[in-house]
Design an enzyme around this catalytic site. Structure first.
Site, PDB file in Angstrom:
ATOM      1  N   TYR A   1       0.831  -1.211   0.000  1.00 62.88           N
ATOM      2  CA  TYR A   1       0.000   0.000   0.000  1.00 62.88           C
ATOM      3  C   TYR A   1       0.866   1.262   0.000  1.00 62.88           C
ATOM      4  CZ  TYR A   1      -3.529   3.299   1.814  1.00 62.88           C
ATOM      5  OH  TYR A   1      -4.379   4.360   2.009  1.00 62.88           O
TER       6      TYR A   1
ATOM      7  N   LYS B   1       0.907   4.105  -2.936  1.00 66.13           N
ATOM      8  CA  LYS B   1       0.560   5.494  -2.668  1.00 66.13           C
ATOM      9  C   LYS B   1       1.720   6.441  -2.968  1.00 66.13           C
ATOM     10  CE  LYS B   1      -3.715   5.030  -1.389  1.00 66.13           C
ATOM     11  NZ  LYS B   1      -4.792   5.499  -2.311  1.00 66.13           N
TER      12      LYS B   1
END
Length: 301
Positions: free
Chosen positions: A171, A175
Site C-alpha cells: 500500500y 501510494k
C-alpha cells in the site's frame, strides 16, 4: 442544487462507500453531475453481491441531484475507458476526475505474497494511471480542437506513501507511486488545461476503522474529526474552477486540518569536486545527516 461545481461533470472512483461516497455527495451538493464508480468489492478486493454505486447514485437523485452508477473495474483498460465514455455519452462532457478506489491486503514484508503485492499495486496505482490516461486523452483532444477544458484531477495518496506504514509495504509503495504520477501528470497536462493534485487523507473508512480503531472511533459528542465528509470540501474545491492555478500539489487533510505537504528537495550538501574514497564518503554523509532534518516517523513504528 447549486454551488461551485454548477454544470460540471465529475467522475469519482470507489465512490460506493467511505471517502468516495462522501466526495460524490459533496460534489452533487455543489451542483455537479456525478458518475459514481464502484466495483462493489470487499476490503480484500473480492466482488460482493450488492451495488453500492447504485445506492449512492440513488441517494444523490433522491436529494435532487444528478448522478448515475458505473460498476466497471477501473484497473482494466476496458473499465477505465468505459468510465470516461459513460460520462461523455451521458452528460456530453467530463470536467473532473477523482481517483479514490482502493483496498488493503496488509502483511509484513516477509509474509507478503506476490499476489497481494500485485493486487494492491494494480488497483491503487494502475487504477489511477488508467483512468487518468483515458480522461487526459479526451482533454488533449479537446484542447487540440480549440476547446481547451478547465479540467481537474484529484488523486488519493496517503500518509503511508509519504512516510511509510508498518505492515503496508504494498500500500505504501502504491501510494508513493501515486504522488510521483501526480507530479508528472501536472507537468505534462498543464498545456491542455488540466490541473492535477493529490490528497493524503485521514478518515474513518472500511480500510481504517479496524486497523486504527482507537483513533478512528466516533466520539459520543462534539466534532467527529474522523468523519469522511471532513475531507470532501477540499476535494470539491480542487475539482472546481475556483482552484485555478493550483496544480502539482499534495495536501494532507484530516478533520478540520489541511496541510500542504512539501516533498523531496535538496537539503545539506557538500561537493569536493573530486571522487571520494568510501571512508570519506561515509564521513561526509554523517556530517550532512547531522545537519539535516530528521525524517518523519513511519506509521506504526
Amino acid at each position: 442544487m447549486s454551488g461551485i461545481c454548477d454544470g460540471r461533470v465529475v467522475v469519482v472512483t470507489g465512490a460506493g462507500r467511505g471517502l468516495g461516497r462522501a466526495h460524490a455527495l459533496a460534489f452533487a451538493a455543489e451542483g455537479a453531475r456525478v458518475v459514481v464508480n464502484d466495483l462493489g468489492v470487499g476490503l480484500d478486493g473480492v466482488p460482493g453481491p450488492d451495488s453500492p454505486a447504485r445506492q449512492v447514485a440513488d441517494e444523490i437523485r433522491a436529494a435532487g441531484g444528478t448522478a448515475l452508477a458505473h460498476g466497471g473495474d477501473i484497473a482494466t483498460p476496458q473499465g477505465a475507458a468505459s468510465l470516461v465514455t459513460t460520462a461523455l455519452e451521458t452528460y456530453g462532457r467530463l470536467d473532473t476526475l477523482v481517483n479514490n478506489a482502493g483496498f488493503l491486503r496488509d502483511r509484513m514484508l516477509v509474509n507478503l505474497d506476490e499476489d497481494d503485492w500485485d493486487a494492491v499495486l494494480r488497483v491503487h496505482l494502475k487504477g489511477h494511471f488508467l483512468t487518468l490516461k483515458h480522461a487526459a486523452s479526451h482533454w488533449r483532444a479537446e484542447a487540440k480542437a480549440g476547446r481547451t477544458p478547465t479540467a481537474r484531477v484529484v488523486n488519493t495518496a496517503s500518509g503511508a506513501g509519504l512516510l511509510g506504514s508498518l505492515g503496508q509495504g504494498n500500500y505504501s509503495a502504491a501510494k508513493a507511486g501515486i504522488v510521483g504520477l501526480t507530479l508528472v501528470a501536472a507537468a505534462e497536462l498543464a498545456r491542455y488545461g488540466v490541473q492535477v493534485n493529490a490528497i493524503a487523507p485521514a478518515a474513518r473508512t472500511r480500510m481504517t476503522e479496524h486497523t486504527f480503531a482507537a483513533t478512528m472511533a466516533a466520539p459520543e459528542t462534539g466534532f467527529d474529526a474522523m468523519a469522511p465528509g471532513n475531507v470532501s470540501p477540499l476535494v470539491v474545491w480542487l475539482g472546481s474552477t475556483a482552484s485555478e492555478g493550483v496544480t502539482g500539489r499534495v495536501f494532507e487533510t484530516e478533520g478540520g486540518r489541511i496541510t500542504v505537504m512539501e516533498g523531496w528537495r535538496p537539503g545539506p550538501t557538500a561537493d569536493t569536486g573530486r571522487r571520494r574514497s568510501p571512508a570519506e564518503a561515509g564521513e561526509t554523509a554523517r556530517k550532512l545527516l547531522a545537519e539535516a532534518e530528521p525524517p518523519g516517523r513511519v506509521y506504526g513504528a
